[in-house]
Design an enzyme around this catalytic site. Structure first.
Site, short mmCIF file in Angstrom:
data_model
loop_
_atom_site.label_atom_id
_atom_site.label_comp_id
_atom_site.label_asym_id
_atom_site.label_seq_id
_atom_site.Cartn_x
_atom_site.Cartn_y
_atom_site.Cartn_z
N ASP A 52 0.85 -1.20 0.00
CA ASP A 52 0.00 0.00 0.00
C ASP A 52 0.88 1.24 0.00
O ASP A 52 2.11 1.15 -0.06
CB ASP A 52 -0.90 -0.02 1.25
N HIS A 103 -3.73 6.52 2.59
CA HIS A 103 -4.31 5.20 2.34
C HIS A 103 -3.63 4.09 3.12
O HIS A 103 -4.30 3.22 3.71
CB HIS A 103 -4.23 4.92 0.84
N SER A 126 -11.36 -0.80 -0.46
CA SER A 126 -10.02 -0.74 0.14
C SER A 126 -10.04 -1.06 1.62
O SER A 126 -9.07 -1.59 2.16
CB SER A 126 -9.42 0.65 -0.04
#
Length: 506
Positions: free
Chosen positions: A109, A137, A304
């Site tokens: 990620d 994120h 996600s």
């Protein structure tokens, strides 16, 4: 397709001869030793590929396509108190004690902020150094999976579990996108650092061969890959990769009302779902907060955030049920899901919403049998042309008959290929006995490049019906031993994707 304008990817047979050819060009090897992917300047790609092809070493060549994170940080959401964890794990469930031997969750990620207050007192989280924190994120996905119980912030699915953030560098000039090669390298780093589960909360409608090879390399080592299904249902609902690859646990998103989230992709690859709307996540305090509050936490939506919930649950089940093989852990997660739509599997929510308690308590005799020798979805994987550089061991090379039981799944495991060796002038009898569903049987010679190569097919049996045994006899008319490849495929119209069979050779 969207791709890096400066580089190309070329795949070679993983051996010394390929490495020697690569040394003549300005290449970068992708991933671990034993795989043969390279990035090369676009201006040199054709020459590099031709040099490999001249020596029969070329496996594939493709654009270095871009992947993107599957969150919606630009659309701040608000909602009722965030109690999503109780939806997937009963608060009364106590996770296993975390030790240095506990399964490691690797989250490939954006770089995670390890200075965030959320990690106070937590010795079990880490990131690979060298990549700046410039995107929320990575911090958010890791917090959903493993945020510890420390009186600060939120709780992850397995609070305080071992987790490693594997940072991905974004491609310059894009909105946080990463290249195909960067994804492949990230997955390889997760493998090299001892991952038991790999979470990939990103994707693209474009396939990435280098990424595919690294995922299958991981599967061969008993590592379970998990990916977000995608957030494009309202934009054409395309298949996303890596989520739609076989052997990848594909996770869709649901609302607090157990409905499929309006943005969540739906297709045959979806295995199960987890909450993905208004999920409270940790985000780097130094970056602009997605919900503008600038407090280090933000409500976010997207598959996600559903995927790391499942990744953490898989690690939990692996720790609590070490008797299960990795493929049966996946089955426990899938079949333990809480059905929320029409009975059984559906393309919106898969088998239902993640339920850790059900997966922990599902009896082993209620799970499908272990599926051996994966990944063996085509001849190229068994020949070793994409990783390891050598053929898979033969399941039979003469002598007493060999039997094995195995599974097929039209989406997750669409073909099973096995290598056998027949001595010169000898024959082999091959049969496939259906146990559930209707499989077919084909045998290919060593010149075949894949299971669609009819020119290399030497025998086939495709009797319709789930109670009919498929049988062929293959004779080696040469004077020396040769390898042959036995392929078992699903056939017939069935509402079930699964097949179970017994293969007999000898």
């Amino acid at each position: 397709m969207r791709a890096d304008p400066d580089t190309w990817i070329v795949g070679a047979v993983p051996n010394a001869a390929s490495a020697k050819v690569a040394g003549r060009f300005a290449t970068h090897h992708i991933g671990l030793r034993g795989t043969g992917g390279y990035t090369v300047a676009r201006s040199q790609a054709r020459a590099f590929a031709n040099a490999l092809k001249a020596k029969h070493l070329l496996v594939y060549a493709q654009a270095n396509v871009l992947r993107k994170t599957l969150s919606m940080p630009d659309d701040p959401l608000s909602g009722p108190p965030n109690n999503w964890r109780a939806t997937v794990a009963d608060p009364s469930l106590m996770p296993p004690p975390v030790t240095p031997q506990s399964p490691l969750i690797a989250l490939v990620d954006a770089a995670a902020d390890m200075t965030h207050p959320e990690w106070t007192g937590d010795p079990n989280v880490a990131t690979l150094p060298g990549t700046p924190v410039d995107n929320p994120h990575g911090t958010a996905t890791m917090s959903v999976a493993v945020a510890p119980q420390n009186g600060i912030g939120i709780l992850g699915v397995w609070p305080g579990a071992r987790a490693l953030n594997v940072p991905l560098k974004t491609s310059p000039g894009t909105d946080g996108e990463i290249t195909c090669a960067e994804s492949g390298d990230g997955i390889a780093k997760a493998v090299a650092n001892g991952a038991s589960v790999i979470n990939m909360s990103y994707g693209s409608p474009s396939r990435c061969a280098a990424e595919w090879v690294q995922i299958y390399f991981a599967v061969a080592k008993g590592i379970i890959p998990v990916a977000a299904a995608g957030n494009e249902f309202e934009d054409g609902n395309p298949l996303e990769f890596p989520a739609s690859l076989p052997h990848v646990v594909t996770v869709a998103a649901t609302t607090p009302q157990d409905k499929s989230a309006e943005f969540s992709n739906a297709n045959d690859a979806v295995d199960l779902s987890a909450p993905g709307v208004d999920i409270m996540t940790a985000v780097p305090p130094a970056l602009p907060d997605p919900d503008k509050a600038q407090d280090g936490y933000s409500l976010q939506s997207g598959t996600s955030f559903s995927a790391p919930m499942v990744s953490a649950a898989i690690a939990w089940v692996r720790a609590a049920r070490p008797d299960l093989t990795p493929d049966r852990v996946v089955q426990a997660i899938r079949l333990g899901a809480r059905d929320v739509a029409k009975p059984g599997w559906d393309p919106l929510t898969g088998f239902g919403v993640l339920n850790v308690g059900n997966s922990l308590n599902l009896p082993a005799d209620k799970l499908p049998i272990p599926d051996p020798l994966e990944p063996n979805d085509n001849i190229v994987w068994v020949k070793g042309k994409l990783f390891n550089g050598k053929r898979a061991p033969a399941i039979w090379s003469g002598g007493a008959p060999k039997r094995l039981n195995a599974l097929l799944d039209e989406q997750e495991d669409p073909v099973d290929v096995y290598r056998i060796v027949i001595a010169g002038g000898k024959s082999a009898k091959v049969s496939v006995i259906p146990r559930f569903g209707d499989p077919s049987l084909e045998v290919f010679n060593s010149s075949a490049i894949g299971v669609s190569d009819e020119a290399g097919r030497v025998a086939v049996s495709e009797h319709a019906g789930s109670k009919k045994t498929e049988r062929v006899t293959v004779k080696n008319t040469g004077t020396s031993s040769h390898s042959y490849y036995v392929a078992v495929k699903p056939q017939g119209d069935s509402r079930y994707q699964e097949r179970e069979y017994t293969l007999r050779v000898g």
